[in-house]
Design a protein around this motif. Structure first.
Motif, PDB file in Angstrom:
ATOM      1  N   LEU A 136      13.133-123.855  43.020  1.00  0.00           N
ATOM      2  CA  LEU A 136      14.057-122.811  43.512  1.00  0.00           C
ATOM      3  C   LEU A 136      13.134-121.582  43.938  1.00  0.00           C
ATOM      4  N   VAL A 137      12.161-121.248  43.321  1.00  0.00           N
ATOM      5  CA  VAL A 137      11.315-120.302  43.511  1.00  0.00           C
ATOM      6  C   VAL A 137      10.853-120.234  45.095  1.00  0.00           C
ATOM      7  N   ASP A 138      10.529-121.450  45.372  1.00  0.00           N
ATOM      8  CA  ASP A 138       9.936-121.625  46.904  1.00  0.00           C
ATOM      9  C   ASP A 138      11.002-121.676  47.826  1.00  0.00           C
ATOM     10  N   VAL A 139      12.350-121.812  47.519  1.00  0.00           N
ATOM     11  CA  VAL A 139      13.734-122.029  48.372  1.00  0.00           C
ATOM     12  C   VAL A 139      13.762-120.416  48.774  1.00  0.00           C
ATOM     13  N   TYR A 140      13.743-119.774  47.627  1.00  0.00           N
ATOM     14  CA  TYR A 140      13.984-118.021  47.926  1.00  0.00           C
ATOM     15  C   TYR A 140      12.766-117.315  48.670  1.00  0.00           C
ATOM     16  N   ASP A 141      11.524-118.052  48.470  1.00  0.00           N
ATOM     17  CA  ASP A 141      10.502-117.554  49.016  1.00  0.00           C
ATOM     18  C   ASP A 141      10.503-117.774  50.528  1.00  0.00           C
ATOM     19  N   ARG A 142      10.760-119.151  50.769  1.00  0.00           N
ATOM     20  CA  ARG A 142      10.777-119.452  52.203  1.00  0.00           C
ATOM     21  C   ARG A 142      11.993-119.164  52.928  1.00  0.00           C
ATOM     22  N   PRO A 151      23.097-118.741  47.703  1.00  0.00           N
ATOM     23  CA  PRO A 151      23.508-118.653  46.406  1.00  0.00           C
ATOM     24  C   PRO A 151      22.827-119.610  45.343  1.00  0.00           C
ATOM     25  N   ALA A 152      22.024-119.740  44.581  1.00  0.00           N
ATOM     26  CA  ALA A 152      21.366-120.535  43.662  1.00  0.00           C
ATOM     27  C   ALA A 152      21.382-119.937  42.284  1.00  0.00           C
ATOM     28  N   GLY A 153      20.453-120.543  41.502  1.00  0.00           N
ATOM     29  CA  GLY A 153      20.217-120.264  39.836  1.00  0.00           C
ATOM     30  C   GLY A 153      19.041-119.304  39.951  1.00  0.00           C
ATOM     31  N   THR A 154      18.494-119.267  38.546  1.00  0.00           N
ATOM     32  CA  THR A 154      17.484-118.082  38.296  1.00  0.00           C
ATOM     33  C   THR A 154      16.346-118.900  37.544  1.00  0.00           C
ATOM     34  N   CYS A 155      16.379-120.180  37.097  1.00  0.00           N
ATOM     35  CA  CYS A 155      15.294-120.966  36.833  1.00  0.00           C
ATOM     36  C   CYS A 155      14.349-121.327  37.809  1.00  0.00           C
ATOM     37  N   ALA A 156      13.082-120.699  37.925  1.00  0.00           N
ATOM     38  CA  ALA A 156      12.073-120.826  38.810  1.00  0.00           C
ATOM     39  C   ALA A 156      11.921-122.466  39.463  1.00  0.00           C
ATOM     40  N   THR A 157      11.633-123.126  38.315  1.00  0.00           N
ATOM     41  CA  THR A 157      11.209-124.420  38.526  1.00  0.00           C
ATOM     42  C   THR A 157      12.241-125.519  38.515  1.00  0.00           C
ATOM     43  N   VAL A 158      13.437-125.055  38.520  1.00  0.00           N
ATOM     44  CA  VAL A 158      14.678-126.109  38.661  1.00  0.00           C
ATOM     45  C   VAL A 158      14.558-126.671  40.095  1.00  0.00           C
ATOM     46  N   GLY A 159      14.597-128.036  40.498  1.00  0.00           N
ATOM     47  CA  GLY A 159      14.935-128.575  41.604  1.00  0.00           C
ATOM     48  C   GLY A 159      16.007-128.390  42.341  1.00  0.00           C
ATOM     49  N   ALA A 331       3.158-118.237  43.758  1.00  0.00           N
ATOM     50  CA  ALA A 331       2.378-119.467  43.317  1.00  0.00           C
ATOM     51  C   ALA A 331       2.313-119.397  41.847  1.00  0.00           C
ATOM     52  N   GLN A 332       2.046-118.372  41.063  1.00  0.00           N
ATOM     53  CA  GLN A 332       2.064-118.148  39.522  1.00  0.00           C
ATOM     54  C   GLN A 332       3.325-118.869  38.973  1.00  0.00           C
ATOM     55  N   CYS A 333       4.450-118.578  39.883  1.00  0.00           N
ATOM     56  CA  CYS A 333       5.828-118.846  39.195  1.00  0.00           C
ATOM     57  C   CYS A 333       6.107-120.204  39.442  1.00  0.00           C
ATOM     58  N   HIS A 334       5.250-120.920  38.799  1.00  0.00           N
ATOM     59  CA  HIS A 334       5.291-122.530  38.671  1.00  0.00           C
ATOM     60  C   HIS A 334       4.692-123.078  37.311  1.00  0.00           C
ATOM     61  N   GLN A 335       4.937-124.328  37.345  1.00  0.00           N
ATOM     62  CA  GLN A 335       4.092-124.820  35.953  1.00  0.00           C
ATOM     63  C   GLN A 335       2.742-125.064  36.565  1.00  0.00           C
ATOM     64  N   PRO A 336       1.667-125.031  35.840  1.00  0.00           N
ATOM     65  CA  PRO A 336       0.377-125.356  36.143  1.00  0.00           C
ATOM     66  C   PRO A 336       0.048-126.974  36.398  1.00  0.00           C
ATOM     67  N   GLY A 337      -0.845-127.128  37.395  1.00  0.00           N
ATOM     68  CA  GLY A 337      -1.029-128.587  37.601  1.00  0.00           C
ATOM     69  C   GLY A 337      -1.287-128.934  39.002  1.00  0.00           C
ATOM     70  N   SER A 338      -1.618-130.309  39.310  1.00  0.00           N
ATOM     71  CA  SER A 338      -1.866-130.609  40.739  1.00  0.00           C
ATOM     72  C   SER A 338      -0.982-131.735  41.412  1.00  0.00           C
TER      73      SER A 338
END
Length: 483
Positions: A136-142, A151-159, A331-338
């Protein structure tokens, strides 16, 4: 909006579907190596270096589940190959977008189909095309780069898939509707391995069911088409009152919220996370002065705040604020990892929690408000979150989409952490049932919920069952609470 698969994808999916439909031999042992070789994406198996990370959901409560394989699908043909493999080999199938299923049903002991790699977001002529695995954070950003949003939710890492298929309640829903209300198309791989475009003119039964019927029921969504709205500066607010005013604030908020313009969204949090707290948060699609006039009416009904913050800001920054990422980069508003969906610089942690829900069709009485406040005051680490509905959400007929709760005033989420979380959530939910009734939100899926079919879907349950029987007669997509 209809998205057409490329020729390679069409031929590959069509060929696999034809072969699988013609197969009549009994399955042998699953050839996982062959599945991995057939994917453009990556199949991760037990023993692989990234397996322990790949198998985990957002909630550590489900870390004991060990899938036989996690397929990070790169395209719809990968998804079709996984679906056909699961059907031929009788392997249990789970679908994962963001991994936030409250019941843990985006994992299992068989094959997990993860769509996180399909995360492209594009915009043209007022329409957005969004990959099912986009966070979701990437959808808003892009979309912000084009001056639009959905219109969408607030949890950044929800798919995006999990959110949209279950309805999609968010902070601009009163103005623009639910996420599913602006969904104009969805591309889905169905149980027979076909890639279908579903919209008002093509596979309309699946299109209807995909707007509130819940994820993992009818197929694997791979892409969505959404109608967008232009963005502008907005005003966010955070108001607090002493706990002694909790019941009064609750009754005042639920009376005030439905009278406000559609541009005003608000939520109430009754919390025992770090001491007892009464908070009303919100977002107004307009300037600070107009917002404060509306808030003054609320404060007049409750009394003086103990603290308040009202700020005008950009739409994109407001979404970061509502996601709890106001001091972080995208970028920081994600879970860490590769792994797909993660970021190497991610700062967000997983959350061991339990949750239940109600949908409030009528205001709480004085006794009901006192009962809810009493439940929150019990020992533990928990919050009850009430999110305002009405406005554009309520102007859609209950049968127009699979999401039935158009008459609800607000949603109710009981959210608890750490020791005693499950016991508190169950007790609070039971205590409030006489006041709220038996309505619930499928995106807050609850494995303990009795009467879940009616609670999630209301009168739409029968039509959903008919579509399920026609589209997945073999029940390849099986959830414990599956339609």
């Amino acid at each position: 909006m209809r998205t057409v698969p490329d020729r390679r994808t069409f031929l590959r999916i069509g060929g696999m579907a034809a072969l699988s439909l013609g197969a009549t031999t009994a399955p042998g042992a699953p050839d996982w190596n062959a599945l991995g070789r057939g994917l453009d994406g990556k199949l991760i198996r037990p023993g692989d270096a990234t397996y322990d990370s790949a198998r985990r959901l957002f909630n550590p409560a489900f870390d004991g589940v060990r899938p036989a394989g996690v397929a990070y699908c790169a395209n719809p043909s990968d998804v079709a190959e996984c679906v056909n493999f699961a059907r031929r080999m009788n392997v249990p199938l789970a679908v994962r977008s963001g991994g936030h299923s409250y019941a843990g049903w985006s994992t299992g002991t068989g094959l997990v189909v993860d769509v996180s790699r399909m995360s492209k977001v594009s915009h043209a002529s007022g329409r957005a095309t969004v990959g099912a695995g986009a966070k979701l954070v990437d959808v808003y950003d892009r979309l912000a780069a084009s001056g639009v949003s959905i219109p969408a939710g607030t949890c950044a890492t929800v798919g995006m898939s999990g959110l949209a298929l279950g309805g999609g309640i968010g902070v601009v829903s009163r103005k623009y509707g639910l996420t599913c209300d602006v969904m104009e198309s969805v591309q889905m791989v169905t149980a027979d391995g076909r890639l279908l475009t579903c919209d008002a003119d093509h596979n309309p039964d699946l299109y209807w069911a995909s707007r509130g019927g819940g994820g993992g029921n009818l197929g694997v969504a791979v892409s969505f088409g959404f109608r967008t709205h232009p963005t502008r500066e907005v005003t966010t607010f955070f108001l607090h009152w002493p706990w002694a005013k909790a019941a009064k604030a609750l009754r005042a908020w639920q009376a005030w919220s439905p009278t406000t313009p559609d541009a005003m969204w608000s939520g109430m949090h009754l919390s025992r996370e770090n001491g007892l707290d009464v908070e009303i948060v919100g977002l107004y699609l307009g300037g600070r002065a107009a917002c404060e006039k509306l808030l003054d009416r609320l404060a007049d009904a409750i009394g003086a705040t103990s603290s308040s913050s009202v700020r005008q800001t950009s739409y994109s920054h407001a979404m970061m604020v509502m996601a709890g990422c106001s001091t972080l980069s995208v970028a920081q508003c994600h879970q860490p990892g590769s792994l797909p969906g993660q970021a190497r610089g991610g700062k967000l942690s997983r959350d061991d929690s339990r949750a239940k829900s109600h949908m409030a069709y009528r205001p709480l009485s004085e006794a009901g408000a006192k009962a809810l406040v009493a439940e929150v005051a019990r020992p533990g680490n928990h919050t009850v979150l009430l999110d305002a509905l009405g406005g554009a959400v309520g102007r859609v007929r209950p049968e127009a989409t699979a999401f039935p709760h158009r008459a609800a005033l607000y949603s109710v989420q009981y959210y608890a952490h750490r020791a005693g979380a499950a016991a508190w959530a169950k007790k609070a939910h039971t205590a409030m049932r006489p006041h709220f009734g038996d309505h619930a939100y499928v995106n807050y899926i609850d494995s303990e919920l009795s009467g879940w079919r009616t609670a999630y879907y209301g009168a739409n349950a029968a039509r959903l069952s008919q579509i399920k029987a026609a589209r997945d007669p073999g029940r390849l997509f099986r959830l414990p609470q599956g339609i």
